[in-house]
Scaffold this active site. Structure first.
Site, PDB file in Angstrom:
ATOM      1  N   GLN B 190       0.781  -1.434   0.010  1.00  0.00           N
ATOM      2  CA  GLN B 190       0.120  -0.031  -0.049  1.00  0.00           C
ATOM      3  C   GLN B 190       0.802   1.223   0.111  1.00  0.00           C
ATOM      4  O   GLN B 190       0.697   2.527  -0.662  1.00  0.00           O
ATOM      5  CB  GLN B 190      -0.913  -0.030   1.195  1.00  0.00           C
ATOM      6  CG  GLN B 190      -0.512  -0.195   2.626  1.00  0.00           C
ATOM      7  CD  GLN B 190      -0.174  -1.470   3.155  1.00  0.00           C
ATOM      8  OE1 GLN B 190       0.020  -2.209   2.431  1.00  0.00           O
ATOM      9  NE2 GLN B 190       0.051  -1.529   4.487  1.00  0.00           N
ATOM     10  N   SER B 236      19.783 -12.283  -0.432  1.00  0.00           N
ATOM     11  CA  SER B 236      21.086 -11.973  -0.410  1.00  0.00           C
ATOM     12  C   SER B 236      22.176 -13.144  -0.545  1.00  0.00           C
ATOM     13  O   SER B 236      21.768 -14.183  -0.155  1.00  0.00           O
ATOM     14  CB  SER B 236      21.464 -10.944   0.594  1.00  0.00           C
ATOM     15  OG  SER B 236      21.716 -11.575   1.680  1.00  0.00           O
ATOM     16  N   GLN B 258      26.234 -13.469   5.379  1.00  0.00           N
ATOM     17  CA  GLN B 258      25.097 -13.438   4.881  1.00  0.00           C
ATOM     18  C   GLN B 258      23.926 -14.383   5.243  1.00  0.00           C
ATOM     19  O   GLN B 258      22.839 -14.159   5.440  1.00  0.00           O
ATOM     20  CB  GLN B 258      25.425 -14.030   3.297  1.00  0.00           C
ATOM     21  CG  GLN B 258      26.492 -13.282   2.438  1.00  0.00           C
ATOM     22  CD  GLN B 258      25.612 -11.635   2.487  1.00  0.00           C
ATOM     23  OE1 GLN B 258      24.509 -11.715   2.058  1.00  0.00           O
ATOM     24  NE2 GLN B 258      26.274 -10.634   2.718  1.00  0.00           N
ATOM     25  N   HIS B 261      21.449 -12.931   7.502  1.00  0.00           N
ATOM     26  CA  HIS B 261      20.290 -12.213   6.819  1.00  0.00           C
ATOM     27  C   HIS B 261      18.930 -12.730   6.964  1.00  0.00           C
ATOM     28  O   HIS B 261      18.015 -12.327   7.281  1.00  0.00           O
ATOM     29  CB  HIS B 261      20.468 -11.792   5.680  1.00  0.00           C
ATOM     30  CG  HIS B 261      21.461 -10.386   5.512  1.00  0.00           C
ATOM     31  ND1 HIS B 261      20.926  -9.300   6.136  1.00  0.00           N
ATOM     32  CD2 HIS B 261      22.415 -10.244   5.214  1.00  0.00           C
ATOM     33  CE1 HIS B 261      21.758  -8.355   6.127  1.00  0.00           C
ATOM     34  NE2 HIS B 261      23.019  -8.674   5.148  1.00  0.00           N
ATOM     35  N   GLU B 326      25.791 -11.672  -5.936  1.00  0.00           N
ATOM     36  CA  GLU B 326      25.704 -10.361  -5.428  1.00  0.00           C
ATOM     37  C   GLU B 326      27.048  -9.927  -4.716  1.00  0.00           C
ATOM     38  O   GLU B 326      27.465  -8.723  -4.992  1.00  0.00           O
ATOM     39  CB  GLU B 326      24.583 -10.300  -4.179  1.00  0.00           C
ATOM     40  CG  GLU B 326      24.428  -9.133  -3.543  1.00  0.00           C
ATOM     41  CD  GLU B 326      23.417  -9.159  -2.402  1.00  0.00           C
ATOM     42  OE1 GLU B 326      23.193 -10.025  -1.917  1.00  0.00           O
ATOM     43  OE2 GLU B 326      22.875  -8.041  -1.980  1.00  0.00           O
ATOM     44  N   HIS B 327      27.617 -10.523  -3.836  1.00  0.00           N
ATOM     45  CA  HIS B 327      28.934 -10.345  -3.147  1.00  0.00           C
ATOM     46  C   HIS B 327      30.066 -11.372  -3.406  1.00  0.00           C
ATOM     47  O   HIS B 327      29.775 -12.529  -3.674  1.00  0.00           O
ATOM     48  CB  HIS B 327      28.821 -10.117  -1.642  1.00  0.00           C
ATOM     49  CG  HIS B 327      27.649  -9.333  -1.418  1.00  0.00           C
ATOM     50  ND1 HIS B 327      26.575  -9.747  -0.676  1.00  0.00           N
ATOM     51  CD2 HIS B 327      27.681  -7.855  -1.288  1.00  0.00           C
ATOM     52  CE1 HIS B 327      25.767  -8.715  -0.366  1.00  0.00           C
ATOM     53  NE2 HIS B 327      26.505  -7.641  -0.607  1.00  0.00           N
ATOM     54  N   ASP B 360      28.815  -3.120   3.480  1.00  0.00           N
ATOM     55  CA  ASP B 360      27.603  -3.013   3.926  1.00  0.00           C
ATOM     56  C   ASP B 360      27.386  -1.572   4.638  1.00  0.00           C
ATOM     57  O   ASP B 360      26.108  -0.926   4.720  1.00  0.00           O
ATOM     58  CB  ASP B 360      27.000  -3.889   4.902  1.00  0.00           C
ATOM     59  CG  ASP B 360      26.781  -5.330   4.077  1.00  0.00           C
ATOM     60  OD1 ASP B 360      26.482  -5.386   2.930  1.00  0.00           O
ATOM     61  OD2 ASP B 360      26.882  -6.332   4.870  1.00  0.00           O
ATOM     62  N   HIS B 419       7.107  11.264 -42.413  1.00  0.00           N
ATOM     63  CA  HIS B 419       8.330  11.367 -41.932  1.00  0.00           C
ATOM     64  C   HIS B 419       9.066  11.781 -43.023  1.00  0.00           C
ATOM     65  O   HIS B 419      10.120  12.887 -42.933  1.00  0.00           O
ATOM     66  CB  HIS B 419       9.083   9.966 -41.788  1.00  0.00           C
ATOM     67  CG  HIS B 419       8.284   9.650 -40.124  1.00  0.00           C
ATOM     68  ND1 HIS B 419       7.208   9.094 -39.877  1.00  0.00           N
ATOM     69  CD2 HIS B 419       9.180   9.157 -39.221  1.00  0.00           C
ATOM     70  CE1 HIS B 419       6.921   8.729 -38.663  1.00  0.00           C
ATOM     71  NE2 HIS B 419       8.278   8.750 -38.217  1.00  0.00           N
TER      72      HIS B 419
END
Lengths: 427, 427
Positions: B190, B236, B258, B261, B326-327, B360, B419
């Site tokens: 929302q 991640s 990691q 997380h 990602e890393h 990070d 054109h």
């Protein structure tokens, strides 16, 4: 076509309605596309062949799945000399413009002793969608393929529907010029799904770009995230800001050059000269009937066209920003002064001798541009759409000692003890 | 955790399964999100208040919709000195890194006399989503807000759910440091819809970034095109390439940073030393029980963790590219040689003293990075996500005479007479 004037008491209301009018087809294609995409994901080439039979009316096993390089070369060699020269000129200018977009890497060591930077690499494989049939445009091949090639993409795959097996030889010639690697006779949402997931015959790609109908656009939108895409594209549009010293016939032709694309296209003129506004409206009426595209152009102009009279040209600029048009022409004596005040537009054409159509073909900048007010946040297609950036860091004991304790403090306060420990152990 | 070795006969099959394993939640949230988004579009604040009561358990009319600037300042001033210093250091370093990402404009005139170039502008308004509750991270505020501020965004709006009305003061302090303009007590799909469409109280924005749960991610995906978004984000992940000369405890902590997380996070070690692989596995087991995040870390490590033994470190690199993590940590004597061969990774951490967690928080590069193999085509969050490019052209009679005929030829062959006419009239 509607006529507005900023001096009308109801102008704000009417202009807001024009800004907010949605010209995009709200057809409920999402469900159909989900079904097609899932079929191709699960069944691969079998689904692709079935949908091609159904929608394009030909049997891939009979016509061949792939169009061989020899056919592209033949198409290129069969070009009339002036067309070949035109495509070669366009390709060279597009390549030169996009070459300058290649981003620079960075690699520095700061005062804390931290080495940090970013490195750009091309994606490995790109897929470009080229519509078949009526709207089979060689210029679209050049505009999508050349930035990928300049970026350094190794594998450049083109998909194009060939209704009843037929293909525009100009599209093949453009594929040859642009350095495409593979051309497949598939189109629609099923072709986009094949590029994203890969099939037995067609290898998956990393990024999919190119124009298409509502099904193609929806398939790209649904597959965004699994692959990269260029943008969510809508009907094309032009805004012309012109003073009364222009030839009305020139400006009328510019407006019609968008109207003739599609009934949903939009052409808007802003002028500070009411008599000139009348003259352009008359010139549009005069020219429109002479076009082979008259039916489309008339529907677009009647439904979505607008002429807006302002007190000054300057007054038009904030209104243009609200429209955030794909194309903006500034046809006046000092276009730079107006251009300096424009914030939201996909591409701008300055002065009386820069018709928008020159940018569609040969000038160099990309003609794939944000539509539907998306120039507020999006850019035209570029080399960056076919590249990605890897950031990097290198610390030594001294630099880690300098900034590490702050990381430990923040990791602890965020409740992430292994984060903290991975730094603290090295301090 | 699985153990693989490139010398196993079944390695190719097992590694391919690891690459293709989907860790993303396949919850059927799309339909719920469509309902929520449509409600907020049609009913605005009334829908927002109702969903907030339902999902976050508080009455916006009682708690207040907006968190005033005075509260952020109070939160900042109440920070412990070391935390304030850590956030200030992080903010300064993040700003310095992103400042260098600002793109250059171009404006040249080529040999044909065609003036052409590109100009970058910031978007006007950006919305950043910050999760509430357990995962309320001040570092996320800095990483999302600072690039927008550096880009030149005028209006920077933060939304964050405040379950039962509560908010993490560190998040408010970070908003103050990062220069956020508005903070609203709303979250979930929302809140994303409110940012995209605007409501009676909350003005619409042009780009929405920031982390969130599956509902937030799906809302962003559905609204992509109406607004710009940062990326489709997934769980991640980290890949560590380490030789046997590392301290196993350091590498174990990196892997766990990691794993802690989320249960869907993934940590993978590549090493050329089987004994070191054993030592790291033992160190993980030893450390994991001591973490306050043990439950999450253990579930992630058990389910998604992997240790892969290779013959050489070089052998790991093409495998890393297939994972496009990602890393990526390169913990060895000569990380640069390996890094030169890496193509697909969000961010790379070179050498033994560069734990991923330093990136990070305080190093400077962005921690919002592509996950789920998207580093093949996507980049981390940057200043470019809050800017857009306008291309431009200016021709005069001579330059139009030089390249115009080619445009006329191409327009005619594409069946677009207006054109062609818009150019031909000016020749």
């Amino acid at each position: 076509m509607i006529r507005l004037s900023t001096s009308d008491p109801a102008f704000d209301r009417d202009f807001t309605a024009l800004v907010n009018a949605r010209r995009e087809v709200d057809a409920d294609v999402a469900r159909d596309v989900r079904t097609i995409v899932a079929s191709v994901r699960d069944e691969g080439d079998a689904a692709l062949a079935a949908f091609t039979q159904k929608f394009d009316g030909h049997d891939l096993h009979a016509t061949g799945w792939r169009i061989e390089n020899s056919e592209w070369i033949a198409a290129y060699e069969a070009l009339a000399p002036d067309l070949r020269a035109a495509l070669d000129l366009a390709a060279a200018r597009i390549a030169a413009y996009h070459e300058k977009q290649k981003p620079a890497d960075s690699d520095t060591t700061d005062s804390a002793g931290v080495r940090l930077g970013a490195r750009w690499n091309a994606i490995e494989a790109a897929g470009i969608y080229i519509p078949g049939g009526r709207a089979a445009y060689p210029s679209s091949v050049l505009m999508n393929a050349i930035p990928a090639r300049v970026a350094g993409v190794e594998r450049l795959v083109m998909v194009t529907p060939t209704p009843k097996g037929e293909i525009n030889p100009l599209v093949l010639a453009a594929a040859h010029i642009a350095g495409v690697d593979e051309v497949w006779r598939v189109g629609g949402a099923q072709a986009v799904a094949a590029l994203a997931y890969g099939t037995q015959r067609i290898g998956a790609v990393d990024v999919i770009t190119g124009p298409g109908n509502a099904w193609v656009a929806e398939a790209k939108r649904q597959l965004y995230g699994l692959v990269g895409i260029d943008m969510v594209a809508g009907p094309s549009e032009i805004v012309v800001v012109a003073d009364g010293k222009n030839d009305p016939a020139w400006i009328a032709a510019d407006l019609l050059s968008q109207s003739e694309h599609d009934p949903t296209s939009q052409s808007i003129l802003f002028t500070d000269d009411a008599a000139f506004a009348d003259a352009v409206a008359e010139a549009v009426d005069l020219q429109i009937g002479l076009l082979s595209t008259a039916k489309t152009a008339r529907e677009s102009w009647d439904t979505n066209g607008a002429i807006i009279v302002t007190a000054t040209l300057e007054e038009a600029i904030p209104l243009v920003d609200r429209l955030a048009p794909e194309h903006l022409e500034l046809a006046c004596d000092d276009p730079q002064t107006l251009f300096d005040r424009v914030r939201h537009a996909g591409s701008v054409f300055l002065g009386r001798h820069t018709p928008e159509a020159i940018g569609d073909y040969v000038a160099g900048p990309n003609h794939v541009l944000p539509t539907g007010r998306r120039a507020r946040f999006a850019s035209g297609l570029s080399v960056l759409d076919f590249m990605k950036r890897t950031s990097f860091l290198q610390l030594d004991p001294a630099s880690l000692a300098a900034i590490g304790p702050a990381a430990v403090a923040l990791a602890e306060t965020e409740g992430l003890p292994a984060h903290a420990k991975s730094v603290a152990l090295r301090l």
